[in-house]
Design a protein around this motif. Structure first.
Motif, PDB file in Angstrom:
ATOM      1  N   TRP A 213     -19.710  27.720  19.013  1.00  0.00           N
ATOM      2  CA  TRP A 213     -19.489  28.475  17.839  1.00  0.00           C
ATOM      3  C   TRP A 213     -19.482  29.774  17.499  1.00  0.00           C
ATOM      4  CZ3 TRP A 213     -16.649  24.700  15.205  1.00  0.00           C
ATOM      5  CH2 TRP A 213     -16.510  23.728  15.185  1.00  0.00           C
ATOM      6  N   ALA A 214     -20.766  30.176  17.428  1.00  0.00           N
ATOM      7  CA  ALA A 214     -20.738  31.820  17.740  1.00  0.00           C
ATOM      8  C   ALA A 214     -19.703  32.436  17.743  1.00  0.00           C
ATOM      9  CB  ALA A 214     -22.726  31.762  17.935  1.00  0.00           C
ATOM     10  N   ILE A 215     -18.648  32.843  19.056  1.00  0.00           N
ATOM     11  CA  ILE A 215     -17.904  33.147  19.419  1.00  0.00           C
ATOM     12  C   ILE A 215     -16.968  32.986  18.604  1.00  0.00           C
ATOM     13  CG2 ILE A 215     -16.271  33.833  21.062  1.00  0.00           C
ATOM     14  CD1 ILE A 215     -18.789  33.521  23.507  1.00  0.00           C
TER      15      ILE A 215
ATOM     16  N   VAL B 232     -29.975  28.731  15.454  1.00  0.00           N
ATOM     17  CA  VAL B 232     -29.724  28.618  15.222  1.00  0.00           C
ATOM     18  C   VAL B 232     -28.695  30.225  14.401  1.00  0.00           C
ATOM     19  CG1 VAL B 232     -26.547  28.415  14.427  1.00  0.00           C
ATOM     20  CG2 VAL B 232     -28.541  25.907  15.029  1.00  0.00           C
ATOM     21  N   ALA B 233     -29.385  30.831  13.542  1.00  0.00           N
ATOM     22  CA  ALA B 233     -29.609  31.729  12.877  1.00  0.00           C
ATOM     23  C   ALA B 233     -30.166  32.881  13.640  1.00  0.00           C
ATOM     24  CB  ALA B 233     -29.871  32.236  11.822  1.00  0.00           C
ATOM     25  N   ILE B 234     -30.535  32.284  14.445  1.00  0.00           N
ATOM     26  CA  ILE B 234     -30.856  33.895  15.642  1.00  0.00           C
ATOM     27  C   ILE B 234     -29.930  34.067  16.660  1.00  0.00           C
ATOM     28  CG2 ILE B 234     -32.290  34.710  17.136  1.00  0.00           C
ATOM     29  CD1 ILE B 234     -33.673  34.588  14.542  1.00  0.00           C
ATOM     30  N   VAL B 235     -29.136  32.890  17.351  1.00  0.00           N
ATOM     31  CA  VAL B 235     -27.850  33.470  18.228  1.00  0.00           C
ATOM     32  C   VAL B 235     -27.280  33.937  16.536  1.00  0.00           C
ATOM     33  CG1 VAL B 235     -26.391  32.391  19.443  1.00  0.00           C
ATOM     34  CG2 VAL B 235     -28.467  32.012  19.366  1.00  0.00           C
ATOM     35  N   ALA B 236     -25.938  33.324  16.130  1.00  0.00           N
ATOM     36  CA  ALA B 236     -25.403  33.423  14.557  1.00  0.00           C
ATOM     37  C   ALA B 236     -25.216  35.043  14.716  1.00  0.00           C
ATOM     38  CB  ALA B 236     -25.404  32.664  13.757  1.00  0.00           C
ATOM     39  N   GLU B 237     -26.906  35.628  13.990  1.00  0.00           N
ATOM     40  CA  GLU B 237     -26.558  37.001  13.676  1.00  0.00           C
ATOM     41  C   GLU B 237     -26.512  37.676  14.827  1.00  0.00           C
ATOM     42  OE1 GLU B 237     -29.846  35.891   9.827  1.00  0.00           O
ATOM     43  OE2 GLU B 237     -30.533  36.805  11.234  1.00  0.00           O
ATOM     44  N   ILE B 238     -27.114  37.806  15.257  1.00  0.00           N
ATOM     45  CA  ILE B 238     -27.193  38.453  17.149  1.00  0.00           C
ATOM     46  C   ILE B 238     -25.110  38.519  17.139  1.00  0.00           C
ATOM     47  CG2 ILE B 238     -27.122  38.187  19.657  1.00  0.00           C
ATOM     48  CD1 ILE B 238     -29.984  37.130  19.404  1.00  0.00           C
ATOM     49  N   PHE B 239     -24.591  37.712  17.213  1.00  0.00           N
ATOM     50  CA  PHE B 239     -23.234  38.027  16.999  1.00  0.00           C
ATOM     51  C   PHE B 239     -22.385  38.338  16.391  1.00  0.00           C
ATOM     52  CE2 PHE B 239     -24.022  35.181  21.382  1.00  0.00           C
ATOM     53  CZ  PHE B 239     -23.467  35.513  22.040  1.00  0.00           C
ATOM     54  N   GLY B 240     -22.614  38.244  14.768  1.00  0.00           N
ATOM     55  CA  GLY B 240     -21.737  37.940  13.609  1.00  0.00           C
ATOM     56  C   GLY B 240     -22.290  38.398  12.598  1.00  0.00           C
ATOM     57  N   ALA B 241     -23.828  39.536  12.953  1.00  0.00           N
ATOM     58  CA  ALA B 241     -23.994  40.174  11.392  1.00  0.00           C
ATOM     59  C   ALA B 241     -24.830  41.580  11.990  1.00  0.00           C
ATOM     60  CB  ALA B 241     -24.594  39.095  11.236  1.00  0.00           C
ATOM     61  N   SER B 242     -24.207  42.245  10.871  1.00  0.00           N
ATOM     62  CA  SER B 242     -25.624  43.772  10.072  1.00  0.00           C
ATOM     63  C   SER B 242     -26.416  42.812   9.970  1.00  0.00           C
ATOM     64  CB  SER B 242     -24.081  44.011  10.361  1.00  0.00           C
ATOM     65  OG  SER B 242     -24.134  43.988   9.411  1.00  0.00           O
ATOM     66  N   THR B 243     -27.045  42.333   9.126  1.00  0.00           N
ATOM     67  CA  THR B 243     -28.240  42.062   8.971  1.00  0.00           C
ATOM     68  C   THR B 243     -29.288  41.072   9.360  1.00  0.00           C
ATOM     69  OG1 THR B 243     -27.015  40.876   7.155  1.00  0.00           O
ATOM     70  CG2 THR B 243     -27.942  43.397   6.486  1.00  0.00           C
TER      71      THR B 243
ATOM     72  N   GLY C 195     -15.121  37.580  11.290  1.00  0.00           N
ATOM     73  CA  GLY C 195     -15.629  38.762  11.835  1.00  0.00           C
ATOM     74  C   GLY C 195     -17.065  38.747  11.671  1.00  0.00           C
ATOM     75  N   VAL C 196     -17.766  40.223  11.221  1.00  0.00           N
ATOM     76  CA  VAL C 196     -19.146  40.089  11.570  1.00  0.00           C
ATOM     77  C   VAL C 196     -19.851  40.205  10.383  1.00  0.00           C
ATOM     78  CG1 VAL C 196     -20.235  42.291  12.379  1.00  0.00           C
ATOM     79  CG2 VAL C 196     -18.792  41.823  13.400  1.00  0.00           C
ATOM     80  N   SER C 197     -19.982  39.145   9.052  1.00  0.00           N
ATOM     81  CA  SER C 197     -20.310  38.893   8.078  1.00  0.00           C
ATOM     82  C   SER C 197     -21.113  37.896   7.946  1.00  0.00           C
ATOM     83  CB  SER C 197     -18.380  38.296   7.473  1.00  0.00           C
ATOM     84  OG  SER C 197     -18.213  37.110   8.019  1.00  0.00           O
ATOM     85  N   THR C 198     -21.537  37.449   6.612  1.00  0.00           N
ATOM     86  CA  THR C 198     -22.146  36.507   6.403  1.00  0.00           C
ATOM     87  C   THR C 198     -21.620  35.393   6.198  1.00  0.00           C
ATOM     88  OG1 THR C 198     -23.300  37.679   4.353  1.00  0.00           O
ATOM     89  CG2 THR C 198     -23.848  35.074   4.460  1.00  0.00           C
ATOM     90  N   GLY C 199     -20.057  35.619   5.737  1.00  0.00           N
ATOM     91  CA  GLY C 199     -19.144  34.462   5.941  1.00  0.00           C
ATOM     92  C   GLY C 199     -20.096  33.102   6.990  1.00  0.00           C
ATOM     93  N   ALA C 200     -19.671  33.729   8.228  1.00  0.00           N
ATOM     94  CA  ALA C 200     -19.222  34.036  10.009  1.00  0.00           C
ATOM     95  C   ALA C 200     -20.291  33.715  10.378  1.00  0.00           C
ATOM     96  CB  ALA C 200     -18.926  35.365  10.546  1.00  0.00           C
TER      97      ALA C 200
END
Length: 290
Positions: A141-143, A224-235, A150-155
């Motif tokens: 799901w993260a990929i 889940v947030a940790i995994v998601a933010e590693i792949f798709g967030a800049s904050t 993209g790299v965003s809060t929505g992702a």
């Protein structure tokens, strides 16, 4: 030969044997002072010993391997309220998790209710969609979220909702399955309004299931947030944790994990549990009335 019997007034009366008192469950299970003291020492002493061992190990190991607990606690304070460059990431993750949990709760409840009352869609939702979403790997799901949004809060929110959705949908579905037909038939005999049946019967019955789904999905959402933010967030905490790993900043890395634990535990104990006890107090009053 005749036998004479004493008049009733002169007969020896038997004293009634006192009933044997059986200690109640409260007195039988009440721990003694020694037990309470031992429990207090174990509960609070073991964490103190762990912190002491951590402090001793930090004096003999490089800082990037075992940082000082004082440095970790100081950075944890920065992540909670001390430094805006740090706590901005913490509260960004908090907002994302809160939004994801609410969205997943609404969608999961809608899917379960639809599967219950629209028989034509029950096979599709319960036998096809939920097993697919439940078995889909988190890293997948993260990929996918990063590719699509993209790299965003929505992702990040998309990934969190997709992963915790089965927690809410399956829990609410099990609650709806346990709602027996006799209860619904009795409710419909008092009113023909489906809205009143939903508000007065189905809603209170599903209350415990909804709060179970809420608390489960909230704890899982942070993981889940940790995994998601590693792949798709800049904050966020996940981004900060990954950046600390790349920079060998072990104090920030450990502080990020400690901050996550503190937030999850604090919100559950100070917000979710009191809210559940307040909104579902009818269960306690019904039990005490018996």
């Amino acid at each position: 030969m005749t036998t004479t019997t004493a008049p009733p007034s002169q007969r020896r009366r038997r004293r009634p044997t006192p009933a044997r008192t059986v200690p109640g469950p409260a007195s039988a299970s009440r721990p003694g002072r020694a037990w309470r003291t031992a429990n207090f020492l174990i509960t609070n002493g073991v964490p103190v010993l762990v912190l002491l061992a951590w402090w001793i190990a930090s004096r003999y190991q490089p800082e990037y391997i075992v940082p000082s607990p004082v440095a970790v606690l100081a950075r944890t304070w920065d992540l909670v309220a001390g430094d805006s460059d740090y706590y901005r990431n913490t509260y960004t993750s908090f907002v994302r998790v809160g939004a994801s949990v609410l969205i997943a709760l609404v969608i999961g409840t809608a899917l379960a209710v639809t599967a219950r009352y629209v028989q034509l869609l029950q096979g599709l939702l319960v036998d096809r969609l939920l097993p697919f979403v439940n078995a889909f790997p988190s890293i997948g799901w993260a990929i996918v979220g990063m590719y699509w949004l993209g790299v965003s809060t929505g992702a990040v929110i998309f990934v969190e909702v997709a992963i915790i959705l089965p927690f809410t949908a399956i829990t609410v579905w099990e609650g709806l399955k346990a709602l027996d037909a006799e209860t619904m038939e009795m409710a419909q005999s008092f009113t023909r309004s489906n809205r009143r049946v939903l508000v007065k019967v189905v809603g209170p019955y599903l209350g415990p299931y909804l709060f179970t789904a809420l608390r489960l999905s909230y704890g899982a959402a942070w993981k889940v947030a940790i995994v998601a933010e590693i792949f798709g967030a800049s904050t966020g905490l996940g981004y900060l944790l990954n950046n600390a790993r790349e920079q060998f900043d072990s104090s920030t890395l450990y502080a990020s994990i400690l901050t996550l634990i503190i937030i999850v535990h604090a919100v559950d104990k100070l917000l979710l549990q009191p809210l559940e006890n307040r909104l579902l107090r009818y269960r306690t009053s019904g039990t005490s009335a018996r």
